[in-house]
Design a protein around this motif. Structure first.
Motif, PDB file in Angstrom:
ATOM      1  N   TRP A   4       0.804  -1.218   0.000  1.00  0.00           N
ATOM      2  CA  TRP A   4       0.000   0.000   0.000  1.00  0.00           C
ATOM      3  C   TRP A   4       0.839   1.271   0.000  1.00  0.00           C
ATOM      4  O   TRP A   4       0.317   2.356   0.100  1.00  0.00           O
ATOM      5  CB  TRP A   4      -0.965  -0.014   1.181  1.00  0.00           C
ATOM      6  CG  TRP A   4      -1.873  -1.197   1.117  1.00  0.00           C
ATOM      7  CD1 TRP A   4      -1.852  -2.290   1.929  1.00  0.00           C
ATOM      8  CD2 TRP A   4      -2.893  -1.438   0.160  1.00  0.00           C
ATOM      9  NE1 TRP A   4      -2.804  -3.198   1.546  1.00  0.00           N
ATOM     10  CE2 TRP A   4      -3.473  -2.691   0.447  1.00  0.00           C
ATOM     11  CE3 TRP A   4      -3.387  -0.723  -0.933  1.00  0.00           C
ATOM     12  CZ2 TRP A   4      -4.497  -3.243  -0.290  1.00  0.00           C
ATOM     13  CZ3 TRP A   4      -4.421  -1.276  -1.673  1.00  0.00           C
ATOM     14  CH2 TRP A   4      -4.965  -2.514  -1.345  1.00  0.00           C
ATOM     15  N   GLU A   5       2.143   1.146  -0.068  1.00  0.00           N
ATOM     16  CA  GLU A   5       2.990   2.327  -0.102  1.00  0.00           C
ATOM     17  C   GLU A   5       2.816   3.041  -1.451  1.00  0.00           C
ATOM     18  O   GLU A   5       2.536   2.417  -2.462  1.00  0.00           O
ATOM     19  CB  GLU A   5       4.451   1.930   0.105  1.00  0.00           C
ATOM     20  CG  GLU A   5       4.719   1.448   1.524  1.00  0.00           C
ATOM     21  CD  GLU A   5       6.166   1.076   1.733  1.00  0.00           C
ATOM     22  OE1 GLU A   5       7.034   1.697   1.100  1.00  0.00           O
ATOM     23  OE2 GLU A   5       6.418   0.166   2.529  1.00  0.00           O
ATOM     24  N   PRO A   6       3.003   4.348  -1.463  1.00  0.00           N
ATOM     25  CA  PRO A   6       2.791   5.108  -2.698  1.00  0.00           C
ATOM     26  C   PRO A   6       3.881   4.855  -3.746  1.00  0.00           C
ATOM     27  O   PRO A   6       4.939   4.323  -3.438  1.00  0.00           O
ATOM     28  CB  PRO A   6       2.836   6.562  -2.216  1.00  0.00           C
ATOM     29  CG  PRO A   6       3.636   6.525  -0.964  1.00  0.00           C
ATOM     30  CD  PRO A   6       3.376   5.188  -0.338  1.00  0.00           C
ATOM     31  N   ASN A   7       3.573   5.251  -4.963  1.00  0.00           N
ATOM     32  CA  ASN A   7       4.488   5.226  -6.101  1.00  0.00           C
ATOM     33  C   ASN A   7       4.996   3.830  -6.443  1.00  0.00           C
ATOM     34  O   ASN A   7       6.189   3.634  -6.674  1.00  0.00           O
ATOM     35  CB  ASN A   7       5.661   6.185  -5.890  1.00  0.00           C
ATOM     36  CG  ASN A   7       6.423   6.424  -7.188  1.00  0.00           C
ATOM     37  OD1 ASN A   7       5.917   6.179  -8.283  1.00  0.00           O
ATOM     38  ND2 ASN A   7       7.645   6.875  -7.051  1.00  0.00           N
ATOM     39  N   ARG A  11       8.690   2.820  -8.010  1.00  0.00           N
ATOM     40  CA  ARG A  11       9.551   1.899  -7.258  1.00  0.00           C
ATOM     41  C   ARG A  11       9.905   0.681  -8.105  1.00  0.00           C
ATOM     42  O   ARG A  11      11.053   0.218  -8.084  1.00  0.00           O
ATOM     43  CB  ARG A  11       8.867   1.485  -5.957  1.00  0.00           C
ATOM     44  CG  ARG A  11       8.808   2.631  -4.963  1.00  0.00           C
ATOM     45  CD  ARG A  11       7.965   2.405  -3.727  1.00  0.00           C
ATOM     46  NE  ARG A  11       8.030   1.069  -3.172  1.00  0.00           N
ATOM     47  CZ  ARG A  11       6.975   0.466  -2.628  1.00  0.00           C
ATOM     48  NH1 ARG A  11       5.800   1.060  -2.578  1.00  0.00           N
ATOM     49  NH2 ARG A  11       7.095  -0.738  -2.113  1.00  0.00           N
TER      50      ARG A  11
END
Length: 189
Positions: A4-7, A11
């Protein structure tokens, strides 16, 4: 994993470039890219169809920018002026990504399959630019010739721009290459 971390796309792209440079394109798997990015393979496939696509996913945006600027050039622009407008707009998206472009191109240059894919991308850009010129009322043959020449200018200027010895702006290199093309076409050599 950091699902659920952004970008996630960024990445994954960063992880892929690092692995491609370190291990080689052929030796790198999607599973390794996802793991290095802290994501799952399933997440990888939400953003990219395959590991080649990581290197080419921005092609659609580049084409859209090129076509819109070519089509939107002032009505008084010459044929080469309309091509130049498209190329200028396209270069603006690159300027702050010179090092990433160098890295990407070194990966592509080392792999025949990726070089072929790059040529297909350039051919698609030329086709799209020619259509934009036709929409401006340019005759078929002239539109095709101008678009192909414009993409050749783009390719040559790009190669000069990513050369580590060069620090001049991409847009300046485009203009120099267009001027050289005009000299060649006018019989100046």
């Amino acid at each position: 994993m950091g699902r659920w971390e952004p970008n996630a796309r960024g990445r994954l792209a960063q992880a892929a470039l690092e692995l491609y440079l370190d291990r080689g394109f052929e030796q790198t798997t999607v599973a390794e890219i996802a793991k290095q990015a802290g994501l799952t393979e399933r997440t990888f496939f939400r953003y990219y169809t395959d590991k080649r696509e990581v290197l080419f996913w921005g092609a659609g945006e580049l084409q859209r920018t090129l076509v819109e600027a070519t089509a939107g050039a002032p009505a008084t622009a010459t044929l080469i002026g309309a091509v130049a407008a498209g190329l200028d707009a396209a270069t603006a998206t690159f300027e702050e990504h010179r090092e990433a472009s160098r890295r990407r191109q070194s990966i592509i240059s080392a792999n025949a399959e990726l070089r072929e894919r790059e040529l297909i991308k350039l051919a698609s850009l030329a086709t799209a630019m020619a259509e934009a010129l036709r929409q401006r009322g340019v005759a078929d043959l002239a539109a095709s010739l101008a678009a192909e020449a414009g993409i050749a200018v783009f390719k040559i200027a790009f190669e000069r721009w990513i050369d580590p010895a060069n620090q001049r702006p991409f847009s300046l290199l485009i203009r120099e290459s267009l001027d050289e093309l005009k000299t060649v076409a006018s019989g100046g050599y």
